[in-house]
Enzyme design. Structure first.
Site, short mmCIF file in Angstrom:
data_model
loop_
_atom_site.label_atom_id
_atom_site.label_comp_id
_atom_site.label_asym_id
_atom_site.label_seq_id
_atom_site.Cartn_x
_atom_site.Cartn_y
_atom_site.Cartn_z
N GLY A 54 -82.56 21.86 -34.39
CA GLY A 54 -81.45 22.77 -34.19
C GLY A 54 -80.88 23.28 -35.50
CG ASN A 108 -71.30 19.44 -31.59
OD1 ASN A 108 -70.96 20.61 -31.71
ND2 ASN A 108 -71.14 18.56 -32.55
CB SER A 167 -82.08 20.44 -31.16
OG SER A 167 -82.44 19.15 -31.63
CB THR A 207 -100.00 22.59 -40.51
OG1 THR A 207 -100.85 23.16 -41.50
CG2 THR A 207 -100.84 22.05 -39.35
CB CYS A 245 -61.25 6.37 -41.69
SG CYS A 245 -59.74 7.21 -41.19
C1 LIG Z 1 -77.38 18.19 -32.77
C2 LIG Z 1 -76.88 19.59 -32.93
C3 LIG Z 1 -77.42 20.45 -33.88
C4 LIG Z 1 -78.46 20.01 -34.87
O1 LIG Z 1 -79.72 19.82 -34.27
P1 LIG Z 1 -80.81 18.91 -35.05
O2 LIG Z 1 -82.05 19.09 -34.23
O3 LIG Z 1 -80.29 17.53 -35.04
O4 LIG Z 1 -80.95 19.48 -36.41
C5 LIG Z 1 -76.94 21.74 -33.96
N1 LIG Z 1 -75.99 22.17 -33.12
C6 LIG Z 1 -75.44 21.38 -32.17
C7 LIG Z 1 -74.40 21.92 -31.26
C8 LIG Z 1 -75.86 20.06 -32.05
O5 LIG Z 1 -75.31 19.28 -31.13
#
Ligand SMILES: *Cc1c(COP(=O)(O)O)cnc(C)c1O
Length: 408
Positions: free
Chosen positions: A90, A170, A218, A256, A344
């Protein structure tokens, strides 16, 4: 395994035999790879190891499996396979979408619109472009974390080259009015990107109906392997290449191909989307039971994110007077894996930018807890969390210097 005792009479370090099974409620961070997915991937490491760019039968076979996965991803979002580009995840998809559109449209304009609650893969990418002279508008959100499509309209100028707003958040699970935002962008001839990483397999996605020009996803967020992902690029969208080198991914993302990973991504997205009609309502019922149970039994607690426009697996609450990371440590000792918007112990002492953007005071943002459900979670897991969490919070409030007298 020994777990921390949270019965009223126990001292801080008493441990008890509690459960043998981990209650994993951090599916927004990552998910286990499904056995069916592993099964599809395994032969690609050993017998079927060909390089898809070579000419002999073994290689052609790899090419065929690669293209099958491309179709699986395309079908999951209503796209054409020619518009799917595999990436390392992602983060890469977000980087490519934003930096690629910025570079290809430099002559047309220098302005990007995004929201204040994006994932760091989008926010930090935009910040990096700001250092190169681009201008970025970070749209505010309401108390539930929603972007107002009218604010997009107000922010657009004739120098705007991209609008990027995530499909679902997220941290707090809020679902954005993506189709409306996309329409505003298109009315001004501006392409629309969405980070749909959390939305795939949770809510229906159709790039045509929703007016999406670029979409990031992702694999490891829906039962696929880590280090896999894809960027959907609508045909004719102006965007630069991401990686220079060979001719892979139509010359736009050289290197690749990660054939086993891509095969796993394809299988995982197919399963995730097929199971969504059964899975999402089931998780939403557990989510609602958790939210209701927590708000009813633990005083001075608030729900973060939208009450209804919310991912089916997301619970995010803030407890006053306690610190998120101490909640996590106690839950960990009780065999529960969760997450927080507080940081923290990490490099920054700043609480989550998402909770702050929703208007939470810093003290409250520090007391947040995120529980994100997955297919393996059971009603017993929910019961267990609802049983131990009130005691954990009560104990922490008793120890907290921030607590008022009544918690002593
Ligand atoms: C986890 C996440 C990503 C990053 O994806 P990765 O495959 O871990 O690099 C980006 N955006 C959101 C909203 C995510 O939850």
């Amino acid at each position: 395994m020994k777990y921390l005792c949270v019965e009223p009479g126990c001292s801080m370090n008493t441990t008890v035999n509690r459960r043998s099974r981990l209650v994993y409620m951090d599916h927004a961070a990552t998910t286990p790879v499904r056995p069916e997915v592993v099964e599809e991937m395994l032969p690609c490491f050993t017998e079927r190891f060909g390089n898809p760019s070579s000419v002999y039968a073994l290689a052609r076979e790899a090419r065929v499996t690669l293209e099958k996965a491309r179709r699986q991803v395309a079908d999951a979002i209503g796209a054409n396979p020619k518009e799917i580009y595999f990436t390392s995840g992602g983060t890469e998809a977000d980087n490519w979408a934003i930096k690629g559109v910025a570079a290809a449209n430099r002559k047309k304009g220098d302005h990007i619109i995004t929201s204040a609650i994006e994932h760091h893969a989008v926010i930090h990418t935009c910040q990096s472009l700001e250092k190169q002279g681009y201008r970025v508008t970070y749209l505010p959100v309401d108390e539930f974390g929603r972007v107002d499509p009218a604010s997009v309209e107000e922010a657009i100028t004739d120098k705007t080259i991209l609008v990027s707003v995530m499909t679902a958040n997220n941290e707090i699970g809020t679902i954005q009015p993506v189709a409306e935002i996309a329409k505003v962008a298109h009315d001004h001839g501006v392409p629309f990107h969405t980070d749909a990483v959390q939305a795939i397999g949770a809510i229906p996605i159709d790039v045509d109906n929703m007016g999406i020009d670029l979409l990031s996803l992702s694999g490891h967020k829906f039962g696929g392997p880590k280090g896999t992902g894809a960027l959907y690029i609508r045909d004719k969208t102006r965007i630069g290449t991401f990686m220079d080198g060979g001719a892979q991914e139509r010359g736009r993302r050289a290197g690749t191909e990660n054939v086993p990973g891509i095969v796993g991504l394809g299988k995982a997205i197919e399963l995730a989307v097929a199971e969504m009609p059964e899975k999402s309502p089931r998780l939403a019922a557990m989510r609602d039971r958790l939210i209701k149970g927590i708000l009813e039994t633990i005083p001075e607690t608030r729900l973060n994110g939208h009450p209804t426009e919310r991912l089916p697996n997301n619970v995010n609450v803030a407890f006053r007077y306690v610190e998120g990371e101490s909640i996590l440590l106690m839950l960990d000792a009780l065999g529960i894996a969760a997450s927080t918007g507080s940081a923290c112990t990490s490099a920054s002492l700043e609480p989550s930018h998402v909770l702050v953007a929703c208007g939470l005071p810093h003290e409250e943002a520090h007391g947040s807890l995120r529980l994100t459900l997955g297919s393996r979670n059971t009603e017993e897991d929910v019961d267990y969390v609802l049983e131990v969490l009130p005691r954990v919070i009560e104990r922490l409030r008793r120890m907290s210097p921030l607590s008022p007298e009544r918690y002593a």
